[in-house]
Design a protein around this motif. Sequence first.
Motif, PDB file in Angstrom:
ATOM      1  N   GLY A   1       0.790  -1.222   0.000  1.00  0.00           N
ATOM      2  CA  GLY A   1       0.000   0.000   0.000  1.00  0.00           C
ATOM      3  C   GLY A   1       0.821   1.270   0.000  1.00  0.00           C
ATOM      4  O   GLY A   1       0.289   2.344  -0.275  1.00  0.00           O
ATOM      5  N   ASN A   2       2.101   1.154   0.290  1.00  0.00           N
ATOM      6  CA  ASN A   2       2.964   2.342   0.295  1.00  0.00           C
ATOM      7  C   ASN A   2       3.422   2.714  -1.112  1.00  0.00           C
ATOM      8  O   ASN A   2       3.357   1.908  -2.035  1.00  0.00           O
ATOM      9  N   VAL A   3       3.893   3.933  -1.239  1.00  0.00           N
ATOM     10  CA  VAL A   3       4.610   4.361  -2.440  1.00  0.00           C
ATOM     11  C   VAL A   3       6.070   4.449  -2.041  1.00  0.00           C
ATOM     12  O   VAL A   3       6.450   5.292  -1.235  1.00  0.00           O
ATOM     13  N   GLN A   4       6.881   3.534  -2.585  1.00  0.00           N
ATOM     14  CA  GLN A   4       8.258   3.376  -2.133  1.00  0.00           C
ATOM     15  C   GLN A   4       9.255   4.048  -3.074  1.00  0.00           C
ATOM     16  O   GLN A   4       9.295   3.741  -4.263  1.00  0.00           O
ATOM     17  N   PRO A   5      10.095   4.958  -2.575  1.00  0.00           N
ATOM     18  CA  PRO A   5      11.146   5.544  -3.410  1.00  0.00           C
ATOM     19  C   PRO A   5      12.218   4.506  -3.751  1.00  0.00           C
ATOM     20  O   PRO A   5      12.666   3.757  -2.877  1.00  0.00           O
ATOM     21  N   LEU A   6      12.606   4.467  -5.015  1.00  0.00           N
ATOM     22  CA  LEU A   6      13.655   3.572  -5.486  1.00  0.00           C
ATOM     23  C   LEU A   6      14.690   4.376  -6.271  1.00  0.00           C
ATOM     24  O   LEU A   6      14.368   5.440  -6.805  1.00  0.00           O
ATOM     25  N   THR A   7      15.901   3.844  -6.373  1.00  0.00           N
ATOM     26  CA  THR A   7      16.928   4.448  -7.214  1.00  0.00           C
ATOM     27  C   THR A   7      17.472   3.396  -8.170  1.00  0.00           C
ATOM     28  O   THR A   7      18.005   2.369  -7.732  1.00  0.00           O
ATOM     29  N   PHE A   8      17.308   3.633  -9.473  1.00  0.00           N
ATOM     30  CA  PHE A   8      17.878   2.789 -10.522  1.00  0.00           C
ATOM     31  C   PHE A   8      19.207   3.425 -10.935  1.00  0.00           C
ATOM     32  O   PHE A   8      19.278   4.637 -11.127  1.00  0.00           O
ATOM     33  N   THR A   9      20.237   2.613 -11.108  1.00  0.00           N
ATOM     34  CA  THR A   9      21.537   3.127 -11.518  1.00  0.00           C
ATOM     35  C   THR A   9      21.922   2.539 -12.871  1.00  0.00           C
ATOM     36  O   THR A   9      21.884   1.316 -13.056  1.00  0.00           O
ATOM     37  N   PHE A  10      22.285   3.424 -13.811  1.00  0.00           N
ATOM     38  CA  PHE A  10      22.632   3.011 -15.173  1.00  0.00           C
ATOM     39  C   PHE A  10      24.078   3.377 -15.486  1.00  0.00           C
ATOM     40  O   PHE A  10      24.629   4.319 -14.922  1.00  0.00           O
ATOM     41  N   SER A  11      24.649   2.635 -16.423  1.00  0.00           N
ATOM     42  CA  SER A  11      26.063   2.798 -16.755  1.00  0.00           C
ATOM     43  C   SER A  11      26.386   4.183 -17.291  1.00  0.00           C
ATOM     44  O   SER A  11      27.454   4.731 -17.003  1.00  0.00           O
ATOM     45  N   ALA A  12      25.506   4.783 -18.075  1.00  0.00           N
ATOM     46  CA  ALA A  12      25.769   6.103 -18.654  1.00  0.00           C
ATOM     47  C   ALA A  12      24.927   7.201 -18.011  1.00  0.00           C
ATOM     48  O   ALA A  12      25.440   8.258 -17.655  1.00  0.00           O
ATOM     49  N   THR A  13      23.652   6.962 -17.826  1.00  0.00           N
ATOM     50  CA  THR A  13      22.754   7.987 -17.279  1.00  0.00           C
ATOM     51  C   THR A  13      23.008   8.224 -15.800  1.00  0.00           C
ATOM     52  O   THR A  13      22.792   9.325 -15.287  1.00  0.00           O
ATOM     53  N   GLY A  14      23.475   7.211 -15.096  1.00  0.00           N
ATOM     54  CA  GLY A  14      23.704   7.354 -13.666  1.00  0.00           C
ATOM     55  C   GLY A  14      22.464   7.007 -12.871  1.00  0.00           C
ATOM     56  O   GLY A  14      21.701   6.105 -13.245  1.00  0.00           O
ATOM     57  N   LYS A  15      22.238   7.741 -11.787  1.00  0.00           N
ATOM     58  CA  LYS A  15      21.130   7.428 -10.884  1.00  0.00           C
ATOM     59  C   LYS A  15      19.821   8.056 -11.377  1.00  0.00           C
ATOM     60  O   LYS A  15      19.789   9.228 -11.728  1.00  0.00           O
ATOM     61  N   VAL A  16      18.774   7.238 -11.384  1.00  0.00           N
ATOM     62  CA  VAL A  16      17.435   7.696 -11.749  1.00  0.00           C
ATOM     63  C   VAL A  16      16.505   7.361 -10.591  1.00  0.00           C
ATOM     64  O   VAL A  16      16.290   6.191 -10.280  1.00  0.00           O
ATOM     65  N   LYS A  17      15.980   8.387  -9.948  1.00  0.00           N
ATOM     66  CA  LYS A  17      15.098   8.180  -8.796  1.00  0.00           C
ATOM     67  C   LYS A  17      13.644   8.144  -9.256  1.00  0.00           C
ATOM     68  O   LYS A  17      13.231   8.926 -10.109  1.00  0.00           O
ATOM     69  N   THR A  18      12.882   7.240  -8.661  1.00  0.00           N
ATOM     70  CA  THR A  18      11.474   7.115  -9.005  1.00  0.00           C
ATOM     71  C   THR A  18      10.733   6.603  -7.783  1.00  0.00           C
ATOM     72  O   THR A  18      11.332   6.359  -6.727  1.00  0.00           O
ATOM     73  N   SER A  19       9.427   6.444  -7.893  1.00  0.00           N
ATOM     74  CA  SER A  19       8.610   5.888  -6.822  1.00  0.00           C
ATOM     75  C   SER A  19       7.816   4.720  -7.376  1.00  0.00           C
ATOM     76  O   SER A  19       7.400   4.736  -8.538  1.00  0.00           O
ATOM     77  N   ALA A  20       7.608   3.713  -6.541  1.00  0.00           N
ATOM     78  CA  ALA A  20       6.919   2.501  -6.984  1.00  0.00           C
ATOM     79  C   ALA A  20       5.767   2.172  -6.049  1.00  0.00           C
ATOM     80  O   ALA A  20       5.888   2.299  -4.826  1.00  0.00           O
ATOM     81  N   TYR A  21       4.658   1.735  -6.603  1.00  0.00           N
ATOM     82  CA  TYR A  21       3.562   1.228  -5.798  1.00  0.00           C
ATOM     83  C   TYR A  21       3.956  -0.137  -5.246  1.00  0.00           C
ATOM     84  O   TYR A  21       4.572  -0.944  -5.937  1.00  0.00           O
ATOM     85  N   VAL A  22       3.596  -0.416  -3.995  1.00  0.00           N
ATOM     86  CA  VAL A  22       3.887  -1.710  -3.371  1.00  0.00           C
ATOM     87  C   VAL A  22       2.592  -2.502  -3.282  1.00  0.00           C
ATOM     88  O   VAL A  22       1.638  -2.078  -2.619  1.00  0.00           O
ATOM     89  N   VAL A  23       2.551  -3.640  -3.958  1.00  0.00           N
ATOM     90  CA  VAL A  23       1.326  -4.436  -4.040  1.00  0.00           C
ATOM     91  C   VAL A  23       1.653  -5.914  -3.833  1.00  0.00           C
ATOM     92  O   VAL A  23       2.761  -6.363  -4.147  1.00  0.00           O
ATOM     93  N   PRO A  24       0.697  -6.713  -3.311  1.00  0.00           N
ATOM     94  CA  PRO A  24       0.928  -8.153  -3.181  1.00  0.00           C
ATOM     95  C   PRO A  24       0.759  -8.860  -4.523  1.00  0.00           C
ATOM     96  O   PRO A  24       0.135  -8.328  -5.442  1.00  0.00           O
TER      97      PRO A  24
END
Length: 214
Positions: A137-160
Amino acid sequence: MSRSLRRGVLAATVLSLSIATLSACGAGNDAQTLQVEPDNAATSVGDIKLQNVTVITQPDVNAKGPAVVAATVFNNGAKDQKLTAISVDGTGQSAKLSPVGGGSGAVSVPAGGSVVLGGKGNASAVLASGREAVKDGNVQPLTFTFSATGKVKTSAYVVPAKNYFQGYGPSQLPQPSGSASPSGSAKPSQSGKPSESAGPSGSGTPSASAHSGH
């Protein structure tokens, strides 16, 4: 002014207003309406776009075990990139990445293409201790890291892992915490041979009703 002339002027005025209204609607569609974003977690940074970002936990709220990160990653650039890490902000946990075909390590995102995380036959991102890292039920902040773009921050829905998300959920489905473990006092069948119906109560494989087409 004669009655017929007045009618002609009125008709011309109505036609002009109609054309102006249609022109305004067309401009509105180009500028706003056609750019409506889908109602899901999506982020763009440089050549990378993340869409449908979701953390999928165990289907039973009391079950402990892994969770997975599902997403579609687009690379609009002219060079391939690698997704090297996904971290759960504020928890110190990171997902184990596995490319298509198994193993572990960075996930390649081809130039001008995309890659799907989660689901049968796709790359995967697994959180070993899902219940400790996220909460349904939360909206969880995540950080994706890419080889060229670097860090990309986003939020994800948490569901069962239920309904639509069942086919994208964790492949390991342990018993709910506190539930009875298999008893060692089970009696063998009278024939002395294992029953054909015997088998682990929790095989850990997705249900046949999972949406394998997604």
